[in-house]
Enzyme design. Structure first.
Site, PDB file in Angstrom:
ATOM      1  N   ASP A   9     127.744 -18.436   5.288  1.00  0.00           N
ATOM      2  CA  ASP A   9     128.034 -19.864   5.332  1.00  0.00           C
ATOM      3  C   ASP A   9     126.980 -20.562   6.191  1.00  0.00           C
ATOM      4  OD1 ASP A   9     129.045 -22.390   5.449  1.00  0.00           O
ATOM      5  OD2 ASP A   9     130.951 -21.856   6.408  1.00  0.00           O
ATOM      6  N   ASP A  22      69.936 -31.059 -25.887  1.00  0.00           N
ATOM      7  CA  ASP A  22      71.006 -31.709 -25.132  1.00  0.00           C
ATOM      8  C   ASP A  22      71.135 -33.181 -25.525  1.00  0.00           C
ATOM      9  OD1 ASP A  22      72.591 -32.576 -22.542  1.00  0.00           O
ATOM     10  OD2 ASP A  22      72.484 -30.391 -22.440  1.00  0.00           O
ATOM     11  N   ASP A  23      71.744 -33.955 -24.671  1.00  0.00           N
ATOM     12  CA  ASP A  23      72.081 -35.355 -24.916  1.00  0.00           C
ATOM     13  C   ASP A  23      70.859 -36.169 -25.369  1.00  0.00           C
ATOM     14  OD1 ASP A  23      73.369 -37.779 -24.943  1.00  0.00           O
ATOM     15  OD2 ASP A  23      73.935 -37.756 -22.829  1.00  0.00           O
ATOM     16  N   LYS A  36      77.262 -26.966 -27.052  1.00  0.00           N
ATOM     17  CA  LYS A  36      77.704 -27.318 -25.700  1.00  0.00           C
ATOM     18  C   LYS A  36      78.617 -28.526 -25.826  1.00  0.00           C
ATOM     19  CE  LYS A  36      75.984 -28.739 -21.135  1.00  0.00           C
ATOM     20  NZ  LYS A  36      74.769 -29.094 -20.354  1.00  0.00           N
ATOM     21  N   TRP A  37      79.908 -28.333 -25.505  1.00  0.00           N
ATOM     22  CA  TRP A  37      80.939 -29.365 -25.687  1.00  0.00           C
ATOM     23  C   TRP A  37      81.213 -29.990 -24.327  1.00  0.00           C
ATOM     24  CZ3 TRP A  37      84.462 -29.725 -30.200  1.00  0.00           C
ATOM     25  CH2 TRP A  37      85.512 -30.640 -30.012  1.00  0.00           C
ATOM     26  N   ASP A  38      80.745 -31.217 -24.130  1.00  0.00           N
ATOM     27  CA  ASP A  38      80.802 -31.853 -22.812  1.00  0.00           C
ATOM     28  C   ASP A  38      81.930 -32.883 -22.737  1.00  0.00           C
ATOM     29  OD1 ASP A  38      80.034 -32.330 -20.198  1.00  0.00           O
ATOM     30  OD2 ASP A  38      77.947 -32.768 -20.693  1.00  0.00           O
ATOM     31  N   ASN A  81      82.501 -36.082 -19.856  1.00  0.00           N
ATOM     32  CA  ASN A  81      81.858 -36.576 -18.641  1.00  0.00           C
ATOM     33  C   ASN A  81      82.589 -37.699 -17.914  1.00  0.00           C
ATOM     34  OD1 ASN A  81      79.485 -35.005 -18.131  1.00  0.00           O
ATOM     35  ND2 ASN A  81      78.639 -35.803 -20.033  1.00  0.00           N
ATOM     36  N   CYS A  92      82.101 -27.750 -21.228  1.00  0.00           N
ATOM     37  CA  CYS A  92      81.443 -28.388 -20.098  1.00  0.00           C
ATOM     38  C   CYS A  92      82.199 -29.672 -19.785  1.00  0.00           C
ATOM     39  CB  CYS A  92      79.981 -28.691 -20.437  1.00  0.00           C
ATOM     40  SG  CYS A  92      79.071 -29.581 -19.149  1.00  0.00           S
ATOM     41  N   ASP A 127      76.929 -28.722 -12.894  1.00  0.00           N
ATOM     42  CA  ASP A 127      75.701 -29.485 -13.100  1.00  0.00           C
ATOM     43  C   ASP A 127      74.699 -29.253 -11.975  1.00  0.00           C
ATOM     44  OD1 ASP A 127      76.356 -30.623 -15.500  1.00  0.00           O
ATOM     45  OD2 ASP A 127      76.968 -32.556 -14.690  1.00  0.00           O
TER      46      ASP A 127
END
EC number: 3.2.1.22
Length: 729
Positions: A53, A366-367, A476-478, A480, A526, A548
């Site tokens: 208790d 890349d980009d 590469k699948w980002d 951001n 990414c 990065d």
């Protein structure tokens, strides 16, 4: 069978190769947690539940003042009936009440493991690998049926947990908190390890002693985030890399999460993990179901390295999927830090040709290749080729690079849209937004509303069209930016708090569709580097751009912290130019190469500007890495010297047969008249002798592990050593 039920005592015993997990049906069909720790043979426990208790702890049964849910170590606690601690489940009924009373009804045990609908999860290739327990609970008033799902990997020392909710009543319910697991430990002598950080400074290791009250880590950013990782471990004060208790909890999810530890009045520790309940509410209509993501639980008494080895093996072999899961990853070059947005076809081909001469196997564009993408102000969502830069198109560029003997890869950011884009102008409601509120931008972009089926289908169509248009071997699948103004014009007002989770379900559907449609492509996830380095992503994409930040010295801490949970095969690591673009530091090419070789080696610099000597240095690095790549990517990894505890770093990769190993050591700052240093190795066969290829010395495995290996004296800053060890017997 790895799961047992004692009918007489109503005790469940989940048994892996090294651990046991026990819970019991007690007074009036409540579930009580008994034990999680080192493997025991039976359910007979010297520390059976005891009752007393206790003042101000209410009693479900007024006739028994010793029994209270407030002090019972529960298996899946709910809210409202005498437990004042944080619940795993919190619901609201149409009348406004928020009380739940879950009671055990039945259970079943089956071989194997089922996939979770719409969610990433670990898996089996044969039903003999694991057993699954389903424990059925019911709240009698609302007819909410709750299934606790446990899977035991008998030879992998792993238990997974998730929960399925089904509304079998007549009223609509609101799920406001739905943890995937809860464990009530009966002591608090723990320290908690987590992985905090920031963009370009991900996954530091923080270790703090538990205190009374609540302590938690979480993400409210719409992703698992750079700032916290969906992982915690509870360890004893004396626990090290090689000895001591470790309780690891890792969440297979990529969105908002919370892991919490609450210390109560009687020094019990309640640990929970699941979707973050902040700004979360799920409308559970009659006959509908809700499935929580999975938590992967690992216990060992052999220290942090042993926990990591278990996660590495499971995540590398039974979370990651596809033909690239077990395939050696190519050495790549990425043009981002070489050119940023300023490139044309001739520049790309010149970089690729120079990299090919150095032995690089994959070129990644890349980009900047799409729309009118000359900076980060425009064109996300317009996934068509910028003919001003690439007048002959992607197919021609990829074929020319293939003709050099290299593969071709491409960068995408499918989850984002630029306000300056054709897509946004045509569909301004396709981004996350709230009416009459500003649409906050980050990196001049907004987040597409992946909670909408039409948006998901459009992105599947657009990305697929590009992938079908050229011989692309890598993506590469980002992602951001994090989510703000989380709302959707697609869903009614009472479902707006579902949007963040529905986004994740939509994203997982898109990734499942695209990766299944293009099984030959190696996908790398990414999010500004490591902002979504989590188990959920690894289910679809077997590697992640770790950060990065490409500075070799910064990477020591980032890669060391990442290795606590994630396999080396999942870590992208690049050599970049100096002075480094993130921190301005100048380090030797050799050191940059050694640090990058501690993961999946790549390059991110303009090789056309390098001297012949530097190109020869890169070729030597690539040749060396190819000779040790299998051991690095798929061997057993051991942390030896922590950059969080010293200014230096040490690791070793040992192949499965223990006849090859790669030792890497980085001495960051030279010391005037400093001491000699040696490192005790791990993972070798003590009965084998090993020759160090670089020196010709031969040492026994036991001497290398117990006496240690001398490392060269560092006369300069940022000096590194890589030794290859081969067994001679």
């Amino acid at each position: 069978m790895a799961i047992y039920f004692d009918q007489e005592t109503k005790t469940f015993h989940l048994q892996t190769s090294q651990s046991s997990y026990l819970f019991q049906v007690v007074n009036n069909n409540y579930l009580a947690h008994l034990y999680w720790g080192k493997r025991v043979r039976s359910t007979s426990m010297p520390k059976a539940l005891r009752y007393i208790d206790r003042g101000f702890s209410g009693n479900p049964n007024k006739e028994d003042r010793t029994f209270s849910l407030d002090t019972l170590p529960q298996e899946y606690p709910s809210y409202g009936h005498t437990d004042f601690r944080s619940p795993a489940l919190h619901i609201e009924s149409p009348d406004g009440s928020r009380i739940t009373d879950l009671r055990y009804v039945s259970h079943e045990i089956e071989a194997g493991k089922q996939a979770l609908t719409g969610l990433p999860s670990t898996y089996v290739e044969d039903n003999s690998e694991a057993d699954t327990l389903k424990v059925y609970l019911i709240d009698a008033l609302t007819q909410l049926h709750v299934t606790l799902i446990y899977t035991v990997y008998s030879t992998r020392n792993v238990i997974t947990r998730s929960v399925l909710f089904e509304n079998k009543g007549t009223d609509t319910l609101s799920l406001q908190k739905v943890a995937s697991m809860s464990v009530d430990f009966r002591d608090t002598e723990f320290e908690m390890i987590n992985l905090p950080g920031a963009h370009v400074r991900e996954r530091d290791i923080e270790r703090l002693r538990l205190r009374r009250g609540m302590q938690s880590i979480e993400s409210r950013r719409g992703s698992s985030s750079h700032h916290q990782n969906p992982f915690i471990a509870l360890v004893r004060e004396e626990t090290t890399e090689t000895k001591g208790d470790v309780y690891g909890l890792s969440f297979v999810y990529s969105g908002n999460f919370k892991a919490e530890v609450e210390i109560d009045q009687t020094n019990q520790a309640r640990v929970m993990m699941g979707i973050n309940d902040f700004d979360f509410n799920w409308i559970l209509k009659q006959s509908s179901v809700f499935q929580t993501p999975e938590v992967v639980m690992v216990y060992t008494d052999q220290g942090l390295n042993d926990m990591s080895k278990t996660y590495h093996d499971l995540y590398g072999r039974r979370l990651a999927r596809g033909k690239h899961r077990d395939k050696q990853r190519p050495v790549l070059i990425n043009n981002w830090e070489a050119t940023y947005f300023d490139f044309n076809e001739d520049k790309i081909l010149t970089i690729a040709d120079k990299a090919k001469d150095a032995g690089v196997e994959l070129f990644v564009l890349d980009d900047g290749w799409f729309g009118q993408r000359d900076d980060d102000f425009t064109s996300l969502g317009d996934w068509f080729v910028d003919e001003a830069k690439l007048p002959n198109g992607l197919k021609s560029l990829a074929e020319k690079i293939n003709a050099m003997g290299m593969q071709f890869g491409l960068w995408f950011e499918p989850e984002m849209v630029s306000p300056e884009s054709e897509l946004y102008k045509a569909h301004p409601d396709w981004c996350l937004h709230v009416p009459n509120r500003r649409r906050s931008e980050s990196r001049n972009q907004l987040v597409l509303d992946f909670s909408r089926p039409d948006v998901c289908q459009e992105m599947i169509t657009r990305v697929s069209a590009i992938l079908e248009s050229a011989p692309i071997s890598y993506v590469k699948w980002d992602m951001n930016r994090n989510m703000t103004e989380i709302g959707s014009s697609y869903w009614p007002k009472d479902q707006q708090q579902e949007v963040a989770h529905r986004y994740m379900l939509g994203l997982y559907h898109v990734m499942e569709t695209i990766t299944s449609r293009f099984p030959e492509i190696l996908f790398e996830s990414c999010s500004g580097g490591g902002g979504r380095f989590d188990p959920g992503m690894l289910h679809y994409m077997p590697q992640t751009w770790t950060s990065d930040n490409t500075d070799a010295i910064s990477r020591l801490r980032i890669q060391y912290g990442t290795s606590l949970v994630y396999p080396i095969s999942s870590m992208g690591s690049h050599v970049s130019e100096v002075p480094n673009h993130q921190v301005g530091r100048t380090t030797p090419l050799e050191t940059r190469g050694h640090v990058a070789m501690d993961g999946n080696l790549g390059y991110e610099l303009d090789v056309t500007k390098l001297s012949d000597e530097e190109i020869r240095g890169i070729k030597d690095q690539v040749d060396l890495y190819k000779s040790i790549r299998k051991t690095i990517q798929y061997g057993d990894f051991y942390r030896l010297v922590s950059p969080f505890e010293t200014s230096n770093y040490g690791s070793i990769h040992v192949n499965k047969s223990k006849d090859e190993a790669v030792f890497i050591y980085v001495h960051t700052l030279a010391e005037a008249n400093g001491p000699f240093k040696s490192v005790k190795l791990l993972g070798l066969d003590p009965d084998k002798d090993y020759r160090i290829i670089e020196t010709g010395d031969i040492f026994s495995g036991d001497s290398l592990m117990h006496i240690g290996l001398n490392v060269p004296f560092a006369k300069h800053d940022f000096k590194s050593t890589l030794y290859r060890l081969e067994a001679t017997n």
